[in-house]
Enzyme design. Structure first.
Site, PDB file in Angstrom:
ATOM      1  N   SER A   1       0.800  -1.223   0.000  1.00 51.55           N
ATOM      2  CA  SER A   1       0.000   0.000   0.000  1.00 51.55           C
ATOM      3  C   SER A   1       0.830   1.269   0.000  1.00 51.55           C
ATOM      4  CB  SER A   1      -0.965  -0.002   1.190  1.00 51.55           C
ATOM      5  OG  SER A   1      -1.970  -0.981   0.994  1.00 51.55           O
TER       6      SER A   1
ATOM      7  N   ASN B   1      -0.942   4.770  -1.333  1.00 48.87           N
ATOM      8  CA  ASN B   1      -1.465   5.621  -0.261  1.00 48.87           C
ATOM      9  C   ASN B   1      -1.128   7.092  -0.491  1.00 48.87           C
ATOM     10  OD1 ASN B   1       1.209   6.010   0.553  1.00 48.87           O
ATOM     11  ND2 ASN B   1       1.077   4.623   2.300  1.00 48.87           N
ATOM     12  N   GLY B   2      -1.586   7.940   0.426  1.00 48.87           N
ATOM     13  CA  GLY B   2      -1.371   9.374   0.286  1.00 48.87           C
ATOM     14  C   GLY B   2      -0.024   9.864   0.760  1.00 48.87           C
TER      15      GLY B   2
ATOM     16  N   VAL C   1       0.422 -16.857  -1.580  1.00 51.11           N
ATOM     17  CA  VAL C   1       0.611 -17.852  -0.522  1.00 51.11           C
ATOM     18  C   VAL C   1      -0.769 -18.301  -0.062  1.00 51.11           C
ATOM     19  CG1 VAL C   1       1.418 -18.250   1.833  1.00 51.11           C
ATOM     20  CG2 VAL C   1       2.848 -16.984   0.209  1.00 51.11           C
TER      21      VAL C   1
ATOM     22  N   HIS D   1      -7.305   1.761   6.786  1.00 50.36           N
ATOM     23  CA  HIS D   1      -6.293   1.639   7.835  1.00 50.36           C
ATOM     24  C   HIS D   1      -6.652   0.509   8.800  1.00 50.36           C
ATOM     25  CE1 HIS D   1      -4.518   6.022   7.582  1.00 50.36           C
ATOM     26  NE2 HIS D   1      -4.299   5.304   6.504  1.00 50.36           N
TER      27      HIS D   1
ATOM     28  N   GLY E   1       0.267  -5.115   9.501  1.00 51.90           N
ATOM     29  CA  GLY E   1      -0.749  -4.307  10.156  1.00 51.90           C
ATOM     30  C   GLY E   1      -1.843  -5.089  10.832  1.00 51.90           C
TER      31      GLY E   1
ATOM     32  N   MET F   1       1.966   4.497   8.553  1.00 44.24           N
ATOM     33  CA  MET F   1       3.252   4.043   8.015  1.00 44.24           C
ATOM     34  C   MET F   1       4.390   4.142   9.017  1.00 44.24           C
ATOM     35  SD  MET F   1       3.850   5.109   4.058  1.00 44.24           S
ATOM     36  CE  MET F   1       3.440   6.828   4.291  1.00 44.24           C
TER      37      MET F   1
END
EC number: 1.1.3.4
Length: 605
Positions: free
Chosen positions: A125, A129-130, A272, A538, A571, A583
């Site tokens: 990501s 992402n921003g 996987v 998130h 995460g 992040m």
């Protein structure tokens, strides 16, 4: 002298080469044929080549005696051009092959599904992402140790690892004048991830300073560095960008400099499916993984030491479930034998986002982004007393409701989480909502409820891993405070857009615009929000790092309970949400867990 000039010219030309030319070597190095690794044994297998996967792979392979294989479903995408490299193109990549776009179940709040944006490619990501680089409140990270018993997971340690990852670039005078504030003690300068001001070269919009003036009238601080452990107030912030404004994604920073290591291999285009478990002893052990693209085309590869799951908070728990690690009530109806009974997939916590957008006068033109990290009282305003009453009287009821809906397994354990959130809000004044301002042609606020009390889940729906059938249900707004908080924060954004110094640049609202009366009360906002929001992408908590009795799936070294040689390193493991973009914490997690892995490796030599 002539030789020196020629040499300098060659170096300059090489540095100026487009990234797609400089990255040809890495693309040629990637494995695409599963037969190249099928049946082989390496020291460590990493399932997922995103932020934590590539960071950990780079760290482990600093030791030339450690062999690592990364298996990633996507490809190398960092050289795709502006759609990836330019943060100002945020969102353009959504819906492409680089976006997994996981679909939720039909949400109870609005009888609609939603898409969870997630990067599909090396870098994960960080490709989509921003790029916002902020850190959470100290009290939030400290609670991972004091409340959840994760020894060593406190602000001081996690912040140190976060700084270790960072290569900060201080703002210049123009950027400081526009609204940046920089505290050098809160940033690392020798790390790998480039972070600094976003700057297109255009003039900065005066709207950022107008927002600061408007909130200062309310007693809100503005000279804030959001990397210092107390993100409350309004400021501009760094982004994960090189000085030339190219995105600093995980593949560019952790794989590109290291792909030539002979002990690091990366296989792309493969999923996987499950962890291979040996049950010769009393405790099952992870000995490898099965991977492939569909049921009729799978391969095995083996790990001498450990399997590390880094496929993200939506997928890592499903890999565990396909492997027989999860709740019996989920696995046995699908015909999967339960090897280890753990509450995998529960405790899912994602934030929500709504938008307030206004036209601006020509005097407001210019670039600029800023955030208002608002406290609970700032968010709720006149409704604060009633909101605090909910916090003081409803926690046990909310825990019972969340467990009944399948978001958690134990009311008593969930109540501990809720009391922790209340402590953050009441005693530490943490940021409860975020109003994210972008001035690119408009004054647009993306507004987040940062600390959801609702709990969701992700569970598999089929025993075939390669069908990718799983239920992802964040259960947005099924907690009354979450809906009230998102509504109040969005109402606040509308109010501030046309208040104080902001009025100078206000030229009419477009969102919500005519969809909601301008004098709408909080009740009207709670009716509007469920049909005008999006996920914040998130999600955390689906393999939570906390004691087993509290609902944990992994211990404080990210080791899966009841299985040897298996960790979850992404995460999935934070037990709480954070008043931050994630992040900075995820990079810290990867480096801290890498050190734990290396310590275990050293003890075996």
């Amino acid at each position: 002298m002539q030789t020196l000039l020629v040499s300098s010219l060659v170096v300059s030309l090489a540095a100026a080469l487009p990234h797609y030319i400089r990255s040809n070597g890495i693309e040629a190095s990637l494995l695409t044929d599963p037969k190249d690794v099928s049946g082989r044994t390496v020291d460590y297998i990493i399932a997922g080549g995103g932020l934590t996967g590539l960071t950990t792979a780079a760290r482990l392979t600093e030791n030339p005696n450690i062999s690592v294989l990364v298996i990633e479903s996507g490809s190398y995408e960092s050289d795709r051009g502006p759609i990836i490299e330019d943060l100002n193109a945020y969102g353009d990549i959504f819906g492409s092959s680089v976006d997994h776009a996981y679909e939720t179940v039909e949400l109870a709040t609005n009888n609609q599904t939603a898409l969870i944006r997630s990067g599909n490619g090396l870098g994960g990501s960080t490709l989509v992402n921003g790029g916002t680089w902020t850190r959470p409140h100290k009290a939030q990270v400290d609670s991972w140790e004091t409340v959840f018993g994760n020894e060593g997971w406190n602000w001081d340690n996690v912040a140190a690892y976060s700084l270790q990852a960072e290569r900060a670039r201080a703002p210049n005078a123009k950027q400081i004048a526009a609204g940046h504030y920089f505290n050098a003690s809160c940033h690392g300068v020798n790390g790998t991830v480039h972070a600094g001001p976003r700057d297109t070269g255009d003039d900065y919009s005066p709207i950022v300073k107008a927002l600061m003036s408007a909130v200062e009238d309310r007693g809100v601080p503005t000279k804030k560095d959001f990397g210092c452990g107390d993100p409350h107030g309004v400021s501009m912030f760094p982004n994960t960008l090189h000085e030339d404004q190219v995105r600093s994604d995980a593949a560019r920073e952790w794989l590109l400099p290291n792909y030539q290591r002979p002990n690091l291999q990366v296989l792309t285009g493969q999923y996987v499916g499950k962890v291979l478990l040996s049950q010769n002893g009393t405790t099952p052990r992870a000995v490898g993984v099965e991977f492939g693209t569909h049921k009729g085309n799978t391969h095995n590869v083996y790990a001498k030491h450990e399997v590390l799951l880094a496929a993200g908070s939506a997928v890592s728990p499903t890999i565990l479930e396909y492997s027989g690690i999860g709740m019996k009530s989920i696995l046995e109806p699908l015909g999967i034998d339960t090897v280890v009974d753990l509450p995998v997939g529960l405790n899912l916590q994602d934030q929500t986002t709504a938008t307030v957008r206004s036209r601006i006068t020509s005097a407001g033109a210019g670039q600029g982004q800023a955030a208002w990290f608002a406290t609970f009282n700032e968010t709720f305003g006149d409704y604060s007393e009633k909101a605090h009453e909910l916090l003081n009287t409803k926690l046990e009821q909310w825990a019972e409701e969340a467990v009944a809906r399948g978001g958690f397994h134990n009311t008593t354990a969930l109540l501990i989480q809720y009391e922790n959130y209340r402590d953050w809000i009441v005693n530490h004044n943490v940021a409860y909502s975020e109003l994210f301002l972008d001035t690119a042609g408009v004054a647009s606020f993306d507004v987040w409820d940062l600390l959801p009390f609702t709990r969701g889940y992700v569970h598999i729906l089929d025993k075939d891993p390669y069908l990718h059938h799983f239920a992802y249900d964040p259960q947005y707004f099924l907690n009354e405070l979450d809906l009230l908080g998102q509504a109040a924060a969005t109402q606040l954004a509308r109010n501030i857009s046309n208040s104080g110094a902001m009025q100078t640049y206000f030229a009419g609202e477009t969102i919500p615009g005519d969809n909601l009366a301008y004098d709408a009360d909080l009740s009207a906002w709670t009716e509007y929000i469920p049909y005008h929001f999006r996920p914040n992408y998130h999600g955390v908590g689906t393999c939570s790092m906390m004691p087993k009795e509290m609902g944990g799936v992994v211990d404080n070294a990210a080791r899966v309970y009841g299985v040897q040689g298996l960790r979850v390193i992404d995460g999935s493991i934070p037990p709480t949400q954070m008043s931050s973009h994630v992040m900075t914490v995820f990079y810290a997690m990867a480096l801290k867990i890498s050190d734990a892995i290396l310590e275990d490796y050293a003890s075996m030599q």
